[in-house]
Design an enzyme around this catalytic site. Sequence first.
Site, PDB file in Angstrom:
ATOM      1  N   ASP A 129     -88.526  15.616   0.635  1.00  0.00           N
ATOM      2  CA  ASP A 129     -86.749  14.775   1.282  1.00  0.00           C
ATOM      3  C   ASP A 129     -86.590  13.589   1.020  1.00  0.00           C
ATOM      4  O   ASP A 129     -85.536  13.750   1.882  1.00  0.00           O
ATOM      5  CB  ASP A 129     -88.461  14.109   2.222  1.00  0.00           C
ATOM      6  CG  ASP A 129     -88.323  12.702   2.288  1.00  0.00           C
ATOM      7  OD1 ASP A 129     -88.348  12.650   0.799  1.00  0.00           O
ATOM      8  OD2 ASP A 129     -90.069  12.550   2.196  1.00  0.00           O
ATOM      9  N   HIS A 144     -91.941  18.766  -6.647  1.00  0.00           N
ATOM     10  CA  HIS A 144     -92.565  19.791  -5.867  1.00  0.00           C
ATOM     11  C   HIS A 144     -91.281  20.355  -5.201  1.00  0.00           C
ATOM     12  O   HIS A 144     -90.948  20.758  -3.906  1.00  0.00           O
ATOM     13  CB  HIS A 144     -92.951  19.775  -4.314  1.00  0.00           C
ATOM     14  CG  HIS A 144     -94.237  19.574  -5.025  1.00  0.00           C
ATOM     15  ND1 HIS A 144     -95.539  19.092  -4.124  1.00  0.00           N
ATOM     16  CD2 HIS A 144     -95.295  20.115  -6.318  1.00  0.00           C
ATOM     17  CE1 HIS A 144     -96.846  18.842  -4.927  1.00  0.00           C
ATOM     18  NE2 HIS A 144     -96.544  19.348  -6.099  1.00  0.00           N
ATOM     19  N   THR A 172    -100.464   9.621  -1.428  1.00  0.00           N
ATOM     20  CA  THR A 172    -101.303  11.073  -1.807  1.00  0.00           C
ATOM     21  C   THR A 172    -102.137  10.679  -1.347  1.00  0.00           C
ATOM     22  O   THR A 172    -103.375   9.874  -1.900  1.00  0.00           O
ATOM     23  CB  THR A 172    -100.769  11.234  -2.624  1.00  0.00           C
ATOM     24  OG1 THR A 172    -100.930  12.841  -3.165  1.00  0.00           O
ATOM     25  CG2 THR A 172    -101.180  10.408  -4.063  1.00  0.00           C
TER      26      THR A 172
HETATM   27  P1  OAD Z   1    -101.182  14.251   2.512  1.00  0.00           P
HETATM   28  O1  OAD Z   1    -100.603  14.856   3.387  1.00  0.00           O
HETATM   29  O2  OAD Z   1    -102.327  15.307   1.550  1.00  0.00           O
HETATM   30  O3  OAD Z   1    -101.626  12.878   1.956  1.00  0.00           O
HETATM   31  C1  OAD Z   1    -100.752  12.235   2.593  1.00  0.00           C
HETATM   32  C2  OAD Z   1    -101.599  10.506   2.413  1.00  0.00           C
HETATM   33  O4  OAD Z   1    -100.526   9.360   2.681  1.00  0.00           O
HETATM   34  C3  OAD Z   1    -103.009  10.385   2.859  1.00  0.00           C
HETATM   35  O5  OAD Z   1    -103.827  10.129   1.923  1.00  0.00           O
HETATM   36  C4  OAD Z   1    -102.965   9.191   3.823  1.00  0.00           C
HETATM   37  O6  OAD Z   1    -104.250   8.132   3.628  1.00  0.00           O
HETATM   38  C5  OAD Z   1    -101.691   8.489   3.066  1.00  0.00           C
HETATM   39  N1  OAD Z   1    -101.073   7.583   3.989  1.00  0.00           N
HETATM   40  C6  OAD Z   1    -100.822   7.782   5.336  1.00  0.00           C
HETATM   41  N2  OAD Z   1     -99.923   7.037   6.180  1.00  0.00           N
HETATM   42  C7  OAD Z   1     -99.539   6.145   4.662  1.00  0.00           C
HETATM   43  C8  OAD Z   1     -99.020   4.897   4.518  1.00  0.00           C
HETATM   44  N3  OAD Z   1     -97.699   4.328   5.720  1.00  0.00           N
HETATM   45  N4  OAD Z   1     -98.823   4.400   3.274  1.00  0.00           N
HETATM   46  C9  OAD Z   1     -99.631   4.629   2.328  1.00  0.00           C
HETATM   47  N5  OAD Z   1    -100.465   6.136   2.217  1.00  0.00           N
HETATM   48  C10 OAD Z   1     -99.976   6.542   3.845  1.00  0.00           C
HETATM   49  O7  OAD Z   1     -99.928  14.878   0.988  1.00  0.00           O
HETATM   50  P2  OAD Z   1     -99.822  14.011   0.456  1.00  0.00           P
HETATM   51  O8  OAD Z   1    -100.340  14.369  -0.832  1.00  0.00           O
HETATM   52  O9  OAD Z   1     -98.423  14.540  -0.644  1.00  0.00           O
HETATM   53  O10 OAD Z   1     -97.210  20.812  -1.701  1.00  0.00           O
HETATM   54  O11 OAD Z   1     -99.489  15.704  -0.169  1.00  0.00           O
HETATM   55  C11 OAD Z   1     -99.454  16.804  -1.242  1.00  0.00           C
HETATM   56  C12 OAD Z   1     -99.096  17.849  -1.343  1.00  0.00           C
HETATM   57  O12 OAD Z   1     -99.716  18.845  -1.001  1.00  0.00           O
HETATM   58  C13 OAD Z   1     -97.155  18.156  -1.055  1.00  0.00           C
HETATM   59  O13 OAD Z   1     -96.890  17.769  -1.664  1.00  0.00           O
HETATM   60  C14 OAD Z   1     -97.509  19.578  -0.837  1.00  0.00           C
HETATM   61  C15 OAD Z   1     -98.729  19.625   0.493  1.00  0.00           C
HETATM   62  O14 OAD Z   1     -99.167  20.599   0.502  1.00  0.00           O
HETATM   63  C16 OAD Z   1     -96.634  21.651  -1.791  1.00  0.00           C
HETATM   64  O15 OAD Z   1     -96.014  21.461  -0.567  1.00  0.00           O
HETATM   65  C17 OAD Z   1     -96.801  22.018  -3.124  1.00  0.00           C
END
Ligand code: OAD
Length: 250
Positions: free
Chosen positions: A113, A128, A197
């Site tokens: 983003d 990514h 994450t």
């Molecule tokens: P996820 O959707 O898997 O995880 C998001 C994380 O953020 C979760 O562990 C939530 O508990 C946490 N979370 C939610 N609200 C929050 C807040 N206010 N503060 C801190 N943490 C919070 O997203 P990613 O880990 O980014 O890849 O996913 C990794 C990758 O999977 C992405 O980059 C994408 C996706 O498929 C590709 O597209 C290649």
Amino acid sequence: MSPSTDDRKLTDSLAEARYLVGKARSVAVLTGAGVSAESGVPTFRSAGGFWKGLSAAQLATPEGFAADPKLVWEWYNDRRARLREVRPNPAHFALAELERRVPDFVIATQNVDRLHQTAGSRRVVELHGNIHEVRCTRCGETTDRCGVALPDEPKCERCGAWLRPAVVWFGEDLPVGAFAQAEAAARASEVFLVVGTSSAVWPAAGLAHIARDAGATVIEINPEPGSAAADLVIAAKAGEALPVIVGPAA
Ligand code: OAD
């Protein structure tokens, strides 16, 4: 009313993180969708991460694009349109402030983003890719279309083939050099922050382990923490915890 054990634990871990980050000369950060959640960007693995009943995992793949490029573009155009409305939140701004203070500082983000850069961060590795650029599926020409509304069947102006978002899909390699840069920063860091994450996607999730094995203290900030490499866990929202850890702008 006296504070609960959980509140005291959170206060103590925030104070410890603030101390560790405050004295570090080298900090690396891995961010995921959670860092943008408080800006209103849905995370991938939450209920809001679905679109027309399809998960990101079904849409963000080369196979999904090959089967129905228009459908995949409708989803990306929807996300691109929403991103035009969102702004960085206090978590992004706190990390930008931290960069101004720490001599060696790198953010490796899984997010597409660009909100870190909008908040003022300069040393950002996009693991990514990003959603603002488009790349031709035939001639490879990449152009920045930030803020531009695209049709649902966008074609290359040069060769007429389908354009695709310049993001990394499941099963694809990371941009050349991006992981190497993030890995070097992880190895060199005294403190490694894992923010927002699920640590479900590799190789990004492995960075915390690399940092820890090289001697860094790994601090995870997530209301639902999940990194097995964390030495210190702050079970809180990034937009609330990071401003406390970093402190006010100098
Ligand atoms: P996820 O959707 O898997 O995880 C998001 C994380 O953020 C979760 O562990 C939530 O508990 C946490 N979370 C939610 N609200 C929050 C807040 N206010 N503060 C801190 N943490 C919070 O997203 P990613 O880990 O980014 O890849 O996913 C990794 C990758 O999977 C992405 O980059 C994408 C996706 O498929 C590709 O597209 C290649």
